[in-house]
Scaffold this active site. Sequence first.
Site, PDB file in Angstrom:
ATOM      1  N   ARG A  69       0.816  -1.206   0.000  1.00  0.00           N
ATOM      2  CA  ARG A  69       0.000   0.000   0.000  1.00  0.00           C
ATOM      3  C   ARG A  69       0.861   1.274   0.000  1.00  0.00           C
ATOM      4  O   ARG A  69       0.526   2.272  -0.642  1.00  0.00           O
ATOM      5  CB  ARG A  69      -0.867  -0.073   1.273  1.00  0.00           C
ATOM      6  CG  ARG A  69      -1.991   0.867   1.331  1.00  0.00           C
ATOM      7  CD  ARG A  69      -3.149   0.382   0.523  1.00  0.00           C
ATOM      8  NE  ARG A  69      -4.174   1.394   0.608  1.00  0.00           N
ATOM      9  CZ  ARG A  69      -5.451   1.189   0.405  1.00  0.00           C
ATOM     10  NH1 ARG A  69      -5.881  -0.001   0.066  1.00  0.00           N
ATOM     11  NH2 ARG A  69      -6.302   2.162   0.502  1.00  0.00           N
ATOM     12  N   ASN A 111     -11.968  16.189   0.281  1.00  0.00           N
ATOM     13  CA  ASN A 111     -12.764  15.015  -0.062  1.00  0.00           C
ATOM     14  C   ASN A 111     -14.219  15.340   0.236  1.00  0.00           C
ATOM     15  O   ASN A 111     -14.514  16.139   1.130  1.00  0.00           O
ATOM     16  CB  ASN A 111     -12.309  13.820   0.781  1.00  0.00           C
ATOM     17  CG  ASN A 111     -12.891  12.496   0.310  1.00  0.00           C
ATOM     18  OD1 ASN A 111     -13.591  12.431  -0.709  1.00  0.00           O
ATOM     19  ND2 ASN A 111     -12.610  11.442   1.042  1.00  0.00           N
ATOM     20  N   HIS A 113     -17.971  13.766   1.310  1.00  0.00           N
ATOM     21  CA  HIS A 113     -18.541  12.604   1.996  1.00  0.00           C
ATOM     22  C   HIS A 113     -20.059  12.775   2.082  1.00  0.00           C
ATOM     23  O   HIS A 113     -20.533  13.836   2.487  1.00  0.00           O
ATOM     24  CB  HIS A 113     -17.928  12.491   3.394  1.00  0.00           C
ATOM     25  CG  HIS A 113     -18.488  11.363   4.197  1.00  0.00           C
ATOM     26  ND1 HIS A 113     -18.428  10.049   3.772  1.00  0.00           N
ATOM     27  CD2 HIS A 113     -19.139  11.343   5.378  1.00  0.00           C
ATOM     28  CE1 HIS A 113     -19.013   9.277   4.664  1.00  0.00           C
ATOM     29  NE2 HIS A 113     -19.459  10.028   5.648  1.00  0.00           N
ATOM     30  N   ASP A 149     -12.712  10.109   6.930  1.00  0.00           N
ATOM     31  CA  ASP A 149     -13.708  11.192   6.920  1.00  0.00           C
ATOM     32  C   ASP A 149     -13.657  12.039   8.185  1.00  0.00           C
ATOM     33  O   ASP A 149     -14.689  12.504   8.678  1.00  0.00           O
ATOM     34  CB  ASP A 149     -15.126  10.612   6.716  1.00  0.00           C
ATOM     35  CG  ASP A 149     -15.234   9.842   5.407  1.00  0.00           C
ATOM     36  OD1 ASP A 149     -14.587  10.247   4.421  1.00  0.00           O
ATOM     37  OD2 ASP A 149     -15.943   8.826   5.361  1.00  0.00           O
TER      38      ASP A 149
END
Length: 205
Positions: A69, A111, A113, A149
């Site tokens: 990752r 981002n 959400h 988040d």
Amino acid sequence: MPDRPARLVVLVSGSGTNLQALLDATADPAYGAEVVAVGADRDDIEGLARAERVGVPTFVERVRDHDDRAGWDRTLADRVADHEPDLVVLAGFMKLVGEDFLARFGGRTVNTHPALSPAFPGMHGPRDALEYGVKVTGCTLFVVDAGVDTGAIVAQETVGVADDDTVETLHERIKVVERALLVDSVGRMAREGWTVDGRRVRLGG
Ligand code: GRF
């Protein structure tokens, strides 16, 4: 107003309707931003096709093509950096970015959400809100940090839950509001700048 449009790199994983809203908005020079590249963590998605149709360069970086990752995260950061973004927008990007990415783009990656943070973080915001039985949910634009988040909130908008809502109808209504919030907030960030002070985000000088 800055003397040049802000450079946006947008990362997507799916249908890309949030990306489309940004592409549409950036067609107006007064918006103050341009999408200089669109990246994804998978091939063959409508989000990439939307970029290709308007001649915006695309790239794909898949986790499974890397040993781990961390390697994926580093390469993703390199690919984004190639396009010298002022702001990175995760728009339905279904992967968590890691340490390397945040070291380079922390504070300038947002981002969106589909829930009202801090409620219902994670992949299933609309489902979790519906199951909990809330009467009001919505969407949140936040500055990405290492959590799920959890980042400092740029903007939020509410959406009422109807008695006969399904996960799909609720998510679709949230997405209408989410696109407008994204376009409005990213445009303001591009034109007016922003500051992050702890958990408090302020748009404008
Ligand atoms: C959005 O609701 C986003 O918040 C969520 O997935 C949806 C992506 O929609 N993570 P799209 O790909 O922009 O149409």
